[in-house]
Design an enzyme around this catalytic site. Structure first.
Site, short mmCIF file in Angstrom:
data_model
loop_
_atom_site.label_atom_id
_atom_site.label_comp_id
_atom_site.label_asym_id
_atom_site.label_seq_id
_atom_site.Cartn_x
_atom_site.Cartn_y
_atom_site.Cartn_z
N PRO A 260 0.83 -1.21 0.00
CA PRO A 260 0.00 0.00 0.00
C PRO A 260 0.86 1.26 0.00
CG PRO A 260 -0.12 -1.14 2.14
CD PRO A 260 0.71 -1.99 1.23
N ASP A 261 0.37 2.33 -0.61
CA ASP A 261 1.07 3.62 -0.51
C ASP A 261 0.66 4.29 0.79
OD1 ASP A 261 -1.45 4.58 -1.03
OD2 ASP A 261 -0.97 5.52 -2.94
N PHE A 262 1.07 5.52 1.01
CA PHE A 262 0.68 6.22 2.23
C PHE A 262 -0.71 6.83 2.12
CE2 PHE A 262 5.04 7.53 4.20
CZ PHE A 262 5.12 6.28 4.78
N ARG A 263 -0.90 7.57 1.01
CA ARG A 263 -1.99 8.54 1.03
C ARG A 263 -3.19 8.22 0.17
NH1 ARG A 263 2.89 10.85 1.54
NH2 ARG A 263 3.20 12.07 3.41
N ASN B 102 10.97 5.12 -2.43
CA ASN B 102 10.50 3.84 -1.89
C ASN B 102 11.58 3.14 -1.08
OD1 ASN B 102 8.14 4.43 -3.10
ND2 ASN B 102 8.44 3.09 -4.87
N ASP C 161 11.16 -0.21 -0.54
CA ASP C 161 10.86 -1.63 -0.77
C ASP C 161 11.94 -2.36 -1.56
OD1 ASP C 161 10.44 -0.79 -3.44
OD2 ASP C 161 8.30 -0.54 -3.13
N HIS D 117 15.08 7.83 0.55
CA HIS D 117 14.65 7.64 1.93
C HIS D 117 15.24 6.36 2.53
CE1 HIS D 117 10.98 10.44 1.00
NE2 HIS D 117 12.12 11.07 1.11
N SER E 213 2.83 11.50 -4.44
CA SER E 213 1.96 12.65 -4.14
C SER E 213 2.75 13.95 -4.08
CB SER E 213 1.23 12.43 -2.81
OG SER E 213 2.17 12.32 -1.76
N GLU F 49 -3.33 11.15 -9.90
CA GLU F 49 -3.84 12.52 -9.71
C GLU F 49 -2.73 13.49 -10.07
OE1 GLU F 49 -4.54 12.90 -5.47
OE2 GLU F 49 -2.77 11.69 -5.03
#
Ligand code: CNA
Length: 290
Positions: free
Chosen positions: A39-42, A113, A115, A132, A221, A246
Site C-alpha cells: 500500500p502507498d501512504f496517502r 520507496n 521496498d 529515503h 503525491s 492525480e
C-alpha cells in the site's frame, strides 16, 4: 485509460523516439509499487495512513517519526512486518525502468520507496538513489553504528511470532535502538541524494542537454520534502512528465506548457510506452521471469 492520458503517453513515447540519444531521470514514489501489493501512504481507503488506526498512533506520520520511535518502537515493527522486502515482485513500471537501463536510456532513478524493488528488478545500484534509504542495512539511532540486514530482520521475526515480546533490536555498543536505515521524519537524507542531484542539475544546465535528459515523475503525491522539490528545480528548458493517478505538486501549482501529464495507473502507462518503443516482447519476457 482515458483517451487524453493515452494520447499524452504516446506524446512522451514520441519524444523518446524522436530523441534516440536521450536518457530518462525517473523520480518515483509508493504509487509504482501498489500493484505489487504494497500500500502507498496517502491513497484514500487503501493507503497505509488510512489503515493505521489499529496502531493507536497520535497521528499517522508518527510511525515514521524518529522521536516517536525512540519512545514507542512497536508500531514501526508492526508496519515493517507488513512492508518487509522479499514478499513482493516488481511491477510492470519497475521492469520498464529496467528496460531503459538495458537500452542505455536510463540516466538515474530517484526513489522515495524503501521496498528495494528497483534493485530486485535488476537495475544496477549505481543508477538508483534510495532517497529515503531502505531495509537493506540497519543503523543504531544513537551511535550510528551500521548493522547487517539480519539484525533487525531476526528481531522482526521474533516480534511476528510474539508481538508482546519486548525483545527489540539493540546496539551492542550503546544499547540504542537499531532500525532499518530508512529515513524517518526528523532525519537527514543520504548525502548521495544531494550529490547526485547537484551533478544532474549541472548536467541539465549545460548547453545542448535540452532534449538529452527527460524527467519522468511517477506514483508520488509530491508531498515529502526535499524530494518534492526535485521537479520544481528541473530547468524550464527540459521536459517533465507526470504519470500518476492525480495531478500533484509542481505539476498542479506551477504547470509548464511543455509538461506531459499522464493521469493513469503507472503500469498501464508502462505498457503503452513499451508498445510505442517496440519493447513489448522484452517487457513480457521480464514479467515472466518474476
Ligand atoms: P504517497 O504520498 O502515498 O503517494 C502515492 C501517490 O501515488 C498518490 O498520488 C497516488 O494517487 C498515486 N498512486 C497510487 N497508486 C498508483 C498507481 N498504481 N499508478 C499511478 N499512481 C498511483 O507516497 P509518496 O511516495 O509520494 O510518499 C513518500 C513516502 C511514502 C516515502 O517516504 C516512502 O518511504 C513512503 N512509502 C513507501 C512505500 C514503498 O516503499 N513501496 C510504501 C508506502 C509508503
Amino acid at each position: 485509460m482515458p483517451k487524453s492520458s493515452e494520447e499524452a503517453t504516446k506524446k512522451l513515447a514520441k519524444l523518446l523516439i524522436e530523441n534516440p540519444k536521450s536518457k530518462v531521470i525517473f523520480m518515483v514514489g509508493a504509487g509504482i509499487s501498489t500493484s505489487c501489493g504494497i500500500p502507498d501512504f496517502r491513497s484514500p481507503n487503501t493507503g497505509l495512513y488510512h489503515n493505521l488506526s489499529k496502531l493507536n498512533l497520535p497521528y499517522a506520520e508518527a510511525v515514521f517519526d524518529i522521536d516517536f520511535f525512540k519512545e514507542t518502537p512497536k508500531p514501526f515493527y508492526m508496519l515493517a512486518s507488513e512492508l518487509y522486502p522479499g514478499k513482493f515482485k516488481p511491477s510492470k513500471f519497475h521492469l520498464l525502468m529496467k528496460l531503459f537501463q538495458d537500452k542505455n536510456r536510463l540516466h538515474r532513478i530517484y526513489s522515495q520507496n524503501i521496498d528495494t524493488l528497483e534493485r530486485e528488478s535488476g537495475i544496477c545500484p549505481e543508477y538508483v538513489i534510495e532517497a529515503h534509504g531502505s531495509f537493506a542495512e540497519n543503523i543504531c539511532i544513537e551511535c550510528n553504528r551500521l548493522y547487517k540486514r539480519d539484525v533487525f530482520k531476526n528481531k522482526l521475526k521474533e516480534y511476528e511470532k510474539n508481538p508482546k515480546d519486548e525483545n527489540l533490536a539493540r546496539c551492542e555498543e550503546c544499547d540504542g535502538l537499531v532500525k532499518p536505515n530508512i529515513v524517518f521524519f526528523g532525519e537527514d537524507l543520504p548525502r548521495r541524494f544531494f550529490e547526485n542531484w547537484d551533478s544532474d542539475l549541472e548536467e541539465m544546465e549545460e548547453e545542448g542537454s535540452k532534449e538529452q535528459l527527460i524527467v519522468v515523475v511517477a506514483g508520488t503525491s509530491l508531498t515529502v520534502y526535499p524530494f518534492a522539490s526535485l521537479p520544481i528545480e528541473v530547468p524550464k528548458t527540459h521536459h517533465r512528465s507526470l504519470i500518476n493517478r492525480e495531478i500533484v505538486g509542481d505539476f498542479l501549482q506551477e504547470p509548464r506548457k511543455s509538461d506531459i501529464i499522464i493521469k493513469s495507473h503507472s503500469d498501464e502507462a508502462a505498457q503503452i510506452i513499451a508498445e510505442e518503443l517496440g519493447w513489448t516482447t522484452e517487457l513480457d519476457t521480464l514479467m515472466e521471469e518474476f
